[in-house]
Every structure is written in C-alpha cells, then in structure tokens.
Design an enzyme around this catalytic site. Structure first.
Site, PDB file in Angstrom:
ATOM      1  N   SER A  76      12.803   2.124 -16.325  1.00 52.79           N
ATOM      2  CA  SER A  76      12.939   0.668 -16.326  1.00 52.79           C
ATOM      3  C   SER A  76      13.191   0.115 -14.928  1.00 52.79           C
ATOM      4  CB  SER A  76      14.112   0.254 -17.218  1.00 52.79           C
ATOM      5  OG  SER A  76      14.023   0.879 -18.462  1.00 52.79           O
TER       6      SER A  76
HETATM    7  N1  SAH Z   1      15.962   4.599 -20.360  1.00 58.77           N
HETATM    8  C1  SAH Z   1      14.821   5.232 -19.722  1.00 58.77           C
HETATM    9  C2  SAH Z   1      13.529   4.445 -19.901  1.00 58.77           C
HETATM   10  C3  SAH Z   1      13.150   4.317 -21.306  1.00 58.77           C
HETATM   11  S1  SAH Z   1      11.415   4.300 -21.620  1.00 58.77           S
HETATM   12  C4  SAH Z   1      15.082   5.503 -18.255  1.00 58.77           C
HETATM   13  O1  SAH Z   1      16.168   5.173 -17.761  1.00 58.77           O
HETATM   14  O2  SAH Z   1      14.222   6.102 -17.621  1.00 58.77           O
HETATM   15  C5  SAH Z   1      11.568   4.432 -23.374  1.00 58.77           C
HETATM   16  C6  SAH Z   1      11.776   5.840 -23.872  1.00 58.77           C
HETATM   17  O3  SAH Z   1      12.095   5.762 -25.241  1.00 58.77           O
HETATM   18  C7  SAH Z   1      10.524   6.703 -23.768  1.00 58.77           C
HETATM   19  O4  SAH Z   1      10.800   7.871 -23.055  1.00 58.77           O
HETATM   20  C8  SAH Z   1      10.172   6.986 -25.218  1.00 58.77           C
HETATM   21  O5  SAH Z   1       9.592   8.263 -25.420  1.00 58.77           O
HETATM   22  C9  SAH Z   1      11.520   6.878 -25.887  1.00 58.77           C
HETATM   23  N2  SAH Z   1      11.492   6.600 -27.330  1.00 58.77           N
HETATM   24  C10 SAH Z   1      10.665   5.772 -28.011  1.00 58.77           C
HETATM   25  N3  SAH Z   1      10.968   5.779 -29.325  1.00 58.77           N
HETATM   26  C11 SAH Z   1      12.022   6.617 -29.481  1.00 58.77           C
HETATM   27  C12 SAH Z   1      12.779   7.052 -30.594  1.00 58.77           C
HETATM   28  N4  SAH Z   1      12.514   6.623 -31.845  1.00 58.77           N
HETATM   29  N5  SAH Z   1      13.776   7.944 -30.396  1.00 58.77           N
HETATM   30  C13 SAH Z   1      14.046   8.410 -29.157  1.00 58.77           C
HETATM   31  N6  SAH Z   1      13.366   8.030 -28.047  1.00 58.77           N
HETATM   32  C14 SAH Z   1      12.361   7.158 -28.220  1.00 58.77           C
END
Ligand code: SAH
Length: 217
Positions: free
Chosen positions: A63
C-alpha cells in the site's frame, strides 16, 4: 542547493506524511523506523520512499505509505493491544503495527507472500508478529479475539465473522466498496451498550479480498 542540501528521500517521506495530516508521533516514528525498501521488489528500491503503492509478487501491491500511516493512526492503538491484520502482502503494514503494539497476527492467502513476509519480519526483529497462511475472512481460523482488526484488501461489506473477533471496545478499519473500484475506508467501533459506531473516513483503492487459499502455480 548542493546535493548534500537536498532533503533525503526519507526526510521527504516523513514530511509528506505530516503534510497530509498524520500527526500521531508514535505512528510517525514507526513509519520512520520501518525500512520500506526491505518490502518492495529489488528493482523498486529507489522508489520505496515515494508516496505510491507498488507491485509485489502474486499480482498484489504494497500500500501507499500515507494510507498505511492513516489506517494505523485511525486504529488508535495502545501498546497493550493485540491486532489482527487481514492481507499480509509484503508484511510492511504488519511491521509498522508491530512497532506500536505487543502482539500482531497477520493472515495471507498466498503462501509465497506469507513466507517472504515472514523472512523479512524476522530479519527486522519483528518477533511478536505471527504470519499465518489462510483465508482471513473465514470463521474457521482459530485466532481468538483482538482489540483491533485491520483489513488491507477491499471488501464489499464488513463480515460478521470479523466483528465477532473484536474484544469489547474493539475497533475495525477496512476498505469497504466495489472490489475493482474505489472503496471507503470505514471504521467500526464496538460501543459499551453492545452497539456499533461507524465512521467513513477516506476514499481508497485496494486489491480485492478473495475467499479461500490462493492456488499458486
Ligand atoms: N498490507 C499489505 C498490502 C495488502 S495487499 C502490505 O503492507 O504490503 C492485499 C493482500 O491481501 C494481498 O496480499 C492478498 O493476497 C491478501 N488477501 C486478499 N484476500 C485475502 C483473504 N481472504 N485472506 C487473507 N489475505 C487476503
């Protein structure tokens, strides 16, 4: 100005956060402490301190720093808090949280991302972050209760299963809205009478939350 007078990338990074309204000193310090260059792809290292989201493995993104700082500030953390993050991605947000609270559990549906986040967090000494592979939106994960829950993938509504993970006075922050459009960062707080107080904070754009473990090739 000579090169030596140019504000360093990291100073500009801090300045941007302040200019955009981040005022919580503990959050600013945590943002300063965590080296974002350790969480981006090698070829993006020199862009690590720009205020933009960047691609990571598995088609996901790390992000934008302002959004990380803003969400962290809106969680109103206390050192004794236990925090759950759904969507580990690179592990950057979890590292920032770990500078502020005693216990962080972060869940990621891609094993590849969870493994590399785990390695980065260990290298940085974030030993009170637990990375779990799983679907963070599923009720089946035996995770217990949390003072704060942060969702870092877009959801269309706040699922009851996440609200159920909140301890009394708990706060949840999540991007709520269409999966491929613009979402609203929403803060939900449990109130003393058993109710919920909801506040919409900011327009954001996150990758969608998906159900189940990711199938990796
Ligand atoms: N917080 C992260 C960025 C998040 S991007 C950082 O600091 O880099 C969103 C992430 O959520 C992705 O890696 C995606 O694979 C994950 N994601 C999406 N749906 C999810 C779920 N149901 N459970 C766990 N992770 C999930």
């Amino acid at each position: 100005m000579s090169d030596a007078d140019q504000p360093s990338e990291k100073m500009k990074f801090q300045l941007t956060l302040r200019q955009r309204g981040i005022s919580d000193q503990a959050v600013l310090r945590a943002m300063e402490d965590v080296p974002r260059e350790a969480f981006v792809m090698a070829h993006d290292r020199e862009r690590a301190y720009r205020d933009t989201a960047l691609p990571i493995d598995c088609g996901q993104t790390i992000s934008q720093p302002f959004v990380v700082a803003y969400m962290t500030e809106q969680l109103q953390l206390k050192p004794q808090h236990r925090v759950l993050e759904i969507g580990t991605g690179s592990g950057y947000q979890a590292a920032v949280l770990s500078r502020l609270v005693r216990d962080v559990v972060t869940v990621e549906r891609f094993r590849t991302l969870a493994d590399s986040a785990k390695r980065r967090l260990a290298k940085l000494g974030c030993d009170h972050v637990q990375v779990q592979v799983g679907d963070g939106l599923s009720a089946d994960l035996p995770l217990g209760q949390f003072d704060r829950v942060l969702v870092t993938a877009a959801i269309e509504k706040i699922p009851d299963v996440l609200v159920a993970r909140l301890a009394p006075d708990g706060v949840l922050v999540a991007p709520v809205g269409p999966p491929h459009g613009i979402q609203t960062l929403r803060r939900l707080r449990l109130t003393a009478g058993g109710g919920q107080e909801i506040k919409d904070l900011l327009d954001v754009r996150f990758v969608p939350a998906l159900a189940g473990l990711a199938r990796e090739t």
